[in-house]
Design a protein around this motif. Structure first.
Motif, mmCIF file in Angstrom:
data_model
loop_
_atom_site.group_PDB
_atom_site.id
_atom_site.type_symbol
_atom_site.label_atom_id
_atom_site.label_comp_id
_atom_site.label_asym_id
_atom_site.label_seq_id
_atom_site.Cartn_x
_atom_site.Cartn_y
_atom_site.Cartn_z
ATOM 1 N N LEU A 13 -41.659 15.129 84.319
ATOM 2 C CA LEU A 13 -41.921 15.473 85.720
ATOM 3 C C LEU A 13 -41.154 16.717 86.153
ATOM 4 C CD1 LEU A 13 -41.949 11.904 87.269
ATOM 5 C CD2 LEU A 13 -43.883 13.483 87.182
ATOM 6 N N ARG A 14 -39.981 16.937 85.595
ATOM 7 C CA ARG A 14 -39.208 18.134 85.960
ATOM 8 C C ARG A 14 -39.931 19.394 85.519
ATOM 9 N NH1 ARG A 14 -35.056 20.965 83.507
ATOM 10 N NH2 ARG A 14 -34.601 19.320 82.014
ATOM 11 N N GLY A 15 -40.628 19.310 84.394
ATOM 12 C CA GLY A 15 -41.420 20.446 83.921
ATOM 13 C C GLY A 15 -40.598 21.706 83.755
ATOM 14 N N ASP A 16 -41.051 22.793 84.389
ATOM 15 C CA ASP A 16 -40.389 24.093 84.261
ATOM 16 C C ASP A 16 -39.263 24.301 85.270
ATOM 17 O OD1 ASP A 16 -42.070 24.818 82.170
ATOM 18 O OD2 ASP A 16 -43.538 25.742 83.504
ATOM 19 N N ARG A 17 -39.069 23.343 86.142
ATOM 20 C CA ARG A 17 -37.986 23.473 87.130
ATOM 21 C C ARG A 17 -36.638 23.341 86.434
ATOM 22 N NH1 ARG A 17 -41.064 19.114 89.299
ATOM 23 N NH2 ARG A 17 -42.474 19.784 90.927
ATOM 24 N N LEU A 51 -35.566 10.563 93.884
ATOM 25 C CA LEU A 51 -36.227 11.199 92.743
ATOM 26 C C LEU A 51 -37.730 10.931 92.769
ATOM 27 C CD1 LEU A 51 -33.593 10.450 89.975
ATOM 28 C CD2 LEU A 51 -34.369 12.727 90.647
ATOM 29 N N ALA A 52 -38.115 9.695 93.043
ATOM 30 C CA ALA A 52 -39.537 9.357 93.089
ATOM 31 C C ALA A 52 -40.244 10.147 94.183
ATOM 32 C CB ALA A 52 -39.706 7.856 93.301
ATOM 33 N N ARG A 53 -39.634 10.245 95.352
ATOM 34 C CA ARG A 53 -40.245 11.016 96.442
ATOM 35 C C ARG A 53 -40.369 12.487 96.069
ATOM 36 N NH1 ARG A 53 -37.132 8.343 101.575
ATOM 37 N NH2 ARG A 53 -38.421 6.487 101.694
ATOM 38 N N PHE A 54 -39.322 13.033 95.471
ATOM 39 C CA PHE A 54 -39.350 14.440 95.084
ATOM 40 C C PHE A 54 -40.500 14.716 94.119
ATOM 41 C CE2 PHE A 54 -38.181 17.866 92.154
ATOM 42 C CZ PHE A 54 -38.028 18.903 93.049
ATOM 43 N N TYR A 55 -40.696 13.822 93.153
ATOM 44 C CA TYR A 55 -41.731 14.025 92.145
ATOM 45 C C TYR A 55 -43.101 13.513 92.595
ATOM 46 C CZ TYR A 55 -38.137 15.379 88.778
ATOM 47 O OH TYR A 55 -37.122 16.018 88.115
ATOM 48 N N GLY A 56 -43.161 12.850 93.743
ATOM 49 C CA GLY A 56 -44.438 12.373 94.259
ATOM 50 C C GLY A 56 -45.013 11.195 93.495
ATOM 51 N N VAL A 57 -44.134 10.349 92.982
ATOM 52 C CA VAL A 57 -44.565 9.149 92.255
ATOM 53 C C VAL A 57 -43.843 7.945 92.842
ATOM 54 C CG1 VAL A 57 -45.016 10.432 90.117
ATOM 55 C CG2 VAL A 57 -42.764 9.409 90.477
#
Length: 68
Positions: A13-17, A51-57
């Motif tokens: 979920l962090r991906g390229d960030r 963390l869940a809110r930040f990643y939208g899950v």
């Protein structure tokens, strides 16, 4: 909770960030995020929600799906 699933999902979920970007947005230290992503620590419930809110899950998806 399956640590391996949590680790895989957090990293994916962090991906390229950068860790710094995510940590700053969520309000945690970079070292805490690194420990979560390495499976060395499990976040407190309030951090799981952030963390869940930040990643939208959902918290369930991020930390509990895929349990044996």
């Amino acid at each position: 909770m399956n640590k391996d699933n949590m680790v895989d999902k957090l990293i994916s979920l962090r991906g390229d960030r950068s860790r710094m970007e995510v940590a700053n947005e969520v309000g945690i230290s970079v070292s805490a995020l690194q420990m979560y992503e390495n499976g060395q620590r499990i976040p407190r419930d309030d951090i799981k929600v952030k963390l869940a809110r930040f990643y939208g899950v959902s918290v369930e998806y991020l930390f509990y799906d895929g349990e044996d």
